[in-house]
Write an enzyme that holds these catalytic residues in place. Structure first.
Site, PDB file in Angstrom:
ATOM      1  N   HIS A   1     -16.532  11.139  26.463  1.00 20.06           N
ATOM      2  CA  HIS A   1     -17.028  10.700  25.244  1.00 20.06           C
ATOM      3  C   HIS A   1     -15.795  10.320  24.436  1.00 20.06           C
ATOM      4  CE1 HIS A   1     -19.316  12.365  21.307  1.00 20.06           C
ATOM      5  NE2 HIS A   1     -18.923  11.282  21.114  1.00 20.06           N
TER       6      HIS A   1
ATOM      7  N   TYR B   1     -22.509  16.806  20.078  1.00 20.53           N
ATOM      8  CA  TYR B   1     -23.599  16.907  19.071  1.00 20.53           C
ATOM      9  C   TYR B   1     -24.334  18.253  18.694  1.00 20.53           C
ATOM     10  CZ  TYR B   1     -23.283  11.699  19.730  1.00 20.53           C
ATOM     11  OH  TYR B   1     -22.896  10.617  19.822  1.00 20.53           O
TER      12      TYR B   1
ATOM     13  N   LYS C   1     -22.676  12.938  27.037  1.00 21.57           N
ATOM     14  CA  LYS C   1     -21.407  12.777  27.046  1.00 21.57           C
ATOM     15  C   LYS C   1     -20.714  14.072  26.967  1.00 21.57           C
ATOM     16  CE  LYS C   1     -22.183   9.295  23.468  1.00 21.57           C
ATOM     17  NZ  LYS C   1     -23.455  10.129  22.902  1.00 21.57           N
TER      18      LYS C   1
ATOM     19  N   ASP D   1     -30.066   9.316  23.650  1.00 16.72           N
ATOM     20  CA  ASP D   1     -28.634   9.328  23.578  1.00 16.72           C
ATOM     21  C   ASP D   1     -27.992  10.735  22.901  1.00 16.72           C
ATOM     22  OD1 ASP D   1     -25.752   8.379  24.062  1.00 16.72           O
ATOM     23  OD2 ASP D   1     -25.969   8.823  21.812  1.00 16.72           O
TER      24      ASP D   1
END
Length: 284
Positions: A106, A51, A76, A46
């Site tokens: 997200h 990120y 996402k 994931d």
């Protein structure tokens, strides 16, 4: 017992129930952790635009030597990209892959309907095998269900023994949407992890308290993605398939619910998400 469990999504795609999360990991940490996890038998990774480690995840998949089609890759879309027609394309480029197994919206921030339309288009084009939502509440999910052409398969949201989301899960079950837990161990809250019931079961099964909690999730139907950069923790977080909690033990854990969340969404927070543009990831 097999060393992985799968759940079938509402479009027939099979998703591993235990994966590695890369939230808060630097690119180097994410790459090392994902290679480690894949070697330990994990098949679900994931990540997310926000990120800023998608390129690292892409490198890890190649480095692992494991065939791409054996890996379930989840990422996402970030709100500031919902109106960019090439957002999915750019995500694929960063991940250096031809397709994404599961793509989520997200945050319910900004023009998330436009973001959802982008995902539907990518799904129809075969660039994405399944689509879903992250951090949406029941009302927001109903809104998506009322306008979507492709039904969401997964809701990723905060779920752990202190916040078991029973009402939300009942609703999701009716809609055939799978729940995926982030903060599955309650944001590392020692009070939660050290609950006497977990300590007692850990002793009974020869496992750690964290392993008992993760096993509870899987048996409760929650897909889990604990994040870690510690190779021993990564290995332990996947070592969940050689024991099973009894119905009584599952019930006992249910009584721990306090509807206590560690993350609370606010209109101000959502507005800030819509305005935040993730930094461009350095190419290695």
């Amino acid at each position: 017992m097999s060393n992985q469990m799968y759940v079938k999504l509402n479009n027939g795609v099979e998703m591993p129930m235990v994966g590695i999360g890369t939230f808060m990991l630097s690119p180097d940490e994410a790459e090392t952790s994902c290679v480690s996890a894949l070697q330990d038998g994990y098949r679900l990774i994931d990540t997310a635009n926000a990120y800023v480690n998608e390129k690292a995840v892409g490198r890890a998949m190649k480095k692992s030597g494991i065939a791409r089609e054996e890996i379930f890759l989840e990422t996402k879309l970030w709100p500031s990209f919902y109106n960019q027609s090439d957002a999915v394309e750019k995500t694929l480029q960063r991940l250096d892959t031809d397709y994404i197994d599961l793509l989520l919206i997200h945050q319910p921030a900004g023009d998330y309907i436009a973001g959802y339309r982008l995902m539907e288009k990518a799904y129809k084009e075969g660039k994405v095998k399944a689509i879903g939502l992250s951090n949406f509440n029941e009302e927001q999910i109903r809104e998506i269900l009322s306008v979507c052409e492709v039904k969401p398969t997964v809701l990723q949201t905060e779920t752990h023994p202190y916040s078991q989301e029973k009402g939300l899960k009942d609703f999701l079950e009716k809609e055939e949407i799978v729940i995926q837990a982030w903060y599955p161990l309650g944001h590392g809250d020692a009070g939660l992890i050290q609950e006497p019931v977990f300590s007692r079961l850990a002793e009974k099964y020869g496992k750690s308290n964290a392993q008992i909690i993760l096993r509870w999730h899987v048996q409760a139907g929650n897909v889990v993605i604990p994040g870690s950069k510690n190779p021993d923790h990564i290995r332990d977080n996947f070592d969940l398939f050689d024991f099973e909690l009894t119905a009584e033990e599952m019930k006992e854990i249910q009584t721990l619910n306090q509807d206590k969340r560690y993350y609370t969404s606010t209109p101000e927070l959502l507005k800030s998400y819509a305005e935040m543009v993730p930094p461009v990831e350095a190419q290695k």
